[in-house]
Scaffold this active site. Structure first.
Site, PDB file in Angstrom:
ATOM      1  N   GLY A  12       1.433  14.810  27.869  1.00 53.51           N
ATOM      2  CA  GLY A  12       0.018  14.438  27.839  1.00 53.51           C
ATOM      3  C   GLY A  12      -0.429  13.395  28.844  1.00 53.51           C
ATOM      4  O   GLY A  12      -1.350  12.631  28.557  1.00 53.51           O
ATOM      5  N   LEU A  95      -3.440  32.405  26.601  1.00 49.17           N
ATOM      6  CA  LEU A  95      -4.564  32.644  25.693  1.00 49.17           C
ATOM      7  C   LEU A  95      -4.954  34.116  25.701  1.00 49.17           C
ATOM      8  O   LEU A  95      -4.846  34.801  26.712  1.00 49.17           O
ATOM      9  CB  LEU A  95      -5.772  31.797  26.102  1.00 49.17           C
ATOM     10  CG  LEU A  95      -5.571  30.286  26.179  1.00 49.17           C
ATOM     11  CD1 LEU A  95      -6.911  29.588  26.282  1.00 49.17           C
ATOM     12  CD2 LEU A  95      -4.769  29.743  25.003  1.00 49.17           C
ATOM     13  N   ASN A 109      -8.102  25.017  33.105  1.00 47.54           N
ATOM     14  CA  ASN A 109      -6.674  24.665  33.075  1.00 47.54           C
ATOM     15  C   ASN A 109      -6.300  23.948  34.370  1.00 47.54           C
ATOM     16  O   ASN A 109      -6.891  24.207  35.422  1.00 47.54           O
ATOM     17  CB  ASN A 109      -5.840  25.951  32.966  1.00 47.54           C
ATOM     18  CG  ASN A 109      -4.345  25.675  32.931  1.00 47.54           C
ATOM     19  OD1 ASN A 109      -3.879  24.814  32.195  1.00 47.54           O
ATOM     20  ND2 ASN A 109      -3.588  26.392  33.744  1.00 47.54           N
ATOM     21  N   HIS A 111      -3.132  23.364  36.994  1.00 48.00           N
ATOM     22  CA  HIS A 111      -1.860  23.991  37.368  1.00 48.00           C
ATOM     23  C   HIS A 111      -1.253  23.220  38.545  1.00 48.00           C
ATOM     24  O   HIS A 111      -1.956  22.950  39.525  1.00 48.00           O
ATOM     25  CB  HIS A 111      -2.106  25.453  37.759  1.00 48.00           C
ATOM     26  CG  HIS A 111      -0.848  26.173  38.115  1.00 48.00           C
ATOM     27  ND1 HIS A 111       0.046  26.612  37.150  1.00 48.00           N
ATOM     28  CD2 HIS A 111      -0.311  26.505  39.312  1.00 48.00           C
ATOM     29  CE1 HIS A 111       1.078  27.192  37.754  1.00 48.00           C
ATOM     30  NE2 HIS A 111       0.889  27.140  39.060  1.00 48.00           N
ATOM     31  N   ASP A 143      -8.870  32.956  32.376  1.00 46.97           N
ATOM     32  CA  ASP A 143      -9.223  34.309  31.950  1.00 46.97           C
ATOM     33  C   ASP A 143      -7.965  34.987  31.412  1.00 46.97           C
ATOM     34  O   ASP A 143      -6.985  34.306  31.103  1.00 46.97           O
ATOM     35  CB  ASP A 143      -9.908  35.085  33.098  1.00 46.97           C
ATOM     36  CG  ASP A 143      -8.997  35.260  34.307  1.00 46.97           C
ATOM     37  OD1 ASP A 143      -7.770  35.014  34.190  1.00 46.97           O
ATOM     38  OD2 ASP A 143      -9.504  35.658  35.370  1.00 46.97           O
ATOM     39  N   ASP A 147      -2.786  32.092  35.096  1.00 49.55           N
ATOM     40  CA  ASP A 147      -3.153  31.185  36.193  1.00 49.55           C
ATOM     41  C   ASP A 147      -3.999  31.881  37.263  1.00 49.55           C
ATOM     42  O   ASP A 147      -3.932  31.524  38.438  1.00 49.55           O
ATOM     43  CB  ASP A 147      -1.893  30.571  36.830  1.00 49.55           C
ATOM     44  CG  ASP A 147      -1.073  29.769  35.829  1.00 49.55           C
ATOM     45  OD1 ASP A 147      -1.685  29.112  34.960  1.00 49.55           O
ATOM     46  OD2 ASP A 147       0.162  29.796  35.911  1.00 49.55           O
ATOM     47  N   LYS A 174      -0.034  12.860  40.292  1.00 46.03           N
ATOM     48  CA  LYS A 174      -1.029  11.828  40.574  1.00 46.03           C
ATOM     49  C   LYS A 174      -2.370  12.474  40.965  1.00 46.03           C
ATOM     50  O   LYS A 174      -3.434  12.028  40.541  1.00 46.03           O
ATOM     51  CB  LYS A 174      -0.491  10.959  41.727  1.00 46.03           C
ATOM     52  CG  LYS A 174      -1.138   9.646  41.854  1.00 46.03           C
ATOM     53  CD  LYS A 174      -0.344   8.705  42.746  1.00 46.03           C
ATOM     54  CE  LYS A 174      -1.263   7.600  43.206  1.00 46.03           C
ATOM     55  NZ  LYS A 174      -1.276   7.399  44.645  1.00 46.03           N
ATOM     56  N   GLU A 176      -3.263  15.543  40.143  1.00 45.70           N
ATOM     57  CA  GLU A 176      -3.776  16.265  38.961  1.00 45.70           C
ATOM     58  C   GLU A 176      -4.724  15.369  38.174  1.00 45.70           C
ATOM     59  O   GLU A 176      -5.805  15.783  37.757  1.00 45.70           O
ATOM     60  CB  GLU A 176      -2.620  16.700  38.042  1.00 45.70           C
ATOM     61  CG  GLU A 176      -1.724  17.770  38.604  1.00 45.70           C
ATOM     62  CD  GLU A 176      -0.660  18.195  37.592  1.00 45.70           C
ATOM     63  OE1 GLU A 176      -0.951  18.271  36.391  1.00 45.70           O
ATOM     64  OE2 GLU A 176       0.479  18.446  38.024  1.00 45.70           O
TER      65      GLU A 176
HETATM   66  C1  GRF Z   1       1.085  19.383  34.361  1.00 44.70           C
HETATM   67  O1  GRF Z   1       1.896  19.428  35.490  1.00 44.70           O
HETATM   68  C2  GRF Z   1       0.067  20.485  34.399  1.00 44.70           C
HETATM   69  O2  GRF Z   1      -0.357  20.793  35.685  1.00 44.70           O
HETATM   70  C3  GRF Z   1       0.813  21.636  33.812  1.00 44.70           C
HETATM   71  O3  GRF Z   1       1.585  21.074  32.783  1.00 44.70           O
HETATM   72  C4  GRF Z   1       1.856  19.712  33.084  1.00 44.70           C
HETATM   73  C5  GRF Z   1       1.379  18.895  31.944  1.00 44.70           C
HETATM   74  O4  GRF Z   1       1.702  17.542  32.114  1.00 44.70           O
HETATM   75  N1  GRF Z   1      -0.090  22.667  33.374  1.00 44.70           N
HETATM   76  P1  GRF Z   1       1.128  16.459  31.135  1.00 44.70           P
HETATM   77  O5  GRF Z   1       1.529  16.890  29.723  1.00 44.70           O
HETATM   78  O6  GRF Z   1      -0.350  16.410  31.302  1.00 44.70           O
HETATM   79  O7  GRF Z   1       1.800  15.187  31.516  1.00 44.70           O
END
Ligand code: GRF
Length: 203
Positions: A12, A95, A109, A111, A143, A147, A174, A176
């Site tokens: 998380g 999903l 989402n 990725h 969808d 991905d 970082k 993300e």
């Molecule tokens: C992240 O790398 C995200 O891109 C992928 O799963 C990971 C989740 O990391 N879908 P966190 O639980 O948010 O630290």
């Protein structure tokens, strides 16, 4: 104020970034709940620490997806809390119809690769081993493909000669945390249109 929910299965850190950005006003939304398919997900613990409702919903018999009856419980939980936008953040389930229909165009989402390269799992390692010189992360609409939904935003990071998969993953993570907030804000603002696969900002 719009209601968002985060679905997470693991540690998380993206959730944490979203929580902090709500608390500091960078995201103007109410985090209505965090839902997990794992009772002991660190994400649930992070939510509780911030006074956010943390909900575990038993994922049922399948490993990578939810049978319709179970998925409907996720839908119900989100509808009960009047959620406008569902943010997947490390939610390890594909999903299907119940969620995709109930929240059409309202599930996004994050990725950790530059889609459409490297969909699926363990992609920071796959990108590293493939030898790409840039990787990055993508926020996309969800969808019924893995991905594969329309891309909202992406950012690239370099892959350096002395990287390891873990170092690369940390560099991507970082970014993300930064771009997920940008994407959430764009989607909540409604200031975009989808033209084919292209998500285009409008003013
Ligand atoms: C992240 O790398 C995200 O891109 C992928 O799963 C990971 C989740 O990391 N879908 P966190 O639980 O948010 O630290």
């Amino acid at each position: 104020m719009k209601n968002i929910a985060v679905l997470a299965s693991g540690r998380g850190t993206n959730l944490q970034a979203i929580i902090e950005n709500i608390e500091n006003g960078s995201i103007q939304a109410h985090l209505a709940c965090v839902i997990s398919d794992k009772q002991d997900a660190q994400a649930l613990e992070r939510a509780r620490k911030h006074g956010i409702e943390a909900v575990y919903i038993d994922p049922g018999p399948k490993k990578t997806w939810l049978i319709p009856e179970v998925e409907q419980r996720y839908v119900q939980a989100l509808q009960d809390r009047q959620v406008d936008l569902v943010c997947l953040a490390g939610f390890m389930r594909i999903l299907k119809k119940p969620l995709l229909t109930a929240f059409a165009g309202r599930i996004i989402n994050i990725h950790p690769a530059l889609l459409p390269s490297f969909p699926g799992l363990d992609v920071q390692r796959k990108a590293f081993e493939y030898g790409v010189k840039f990787s990055g992360c993508t926020v996309h609409f969800v969808d019924d493909t893995v991905d594969g939904g329309p891309i909202i935003t992406q950012t690239a990071v370099p892959v350096l000669d002395d990287d390891t998969p873990d170092i690369l993953a940390a560099r991507i993570l970082k970014e993300e945390h930064r771009i997920y907030t940008e994407a959430i804000n764009l989607v909540l603002s409604g200031k975009y249109k989808i033209d084919g696969r292209r998500v285009i900002k409008i003013s």
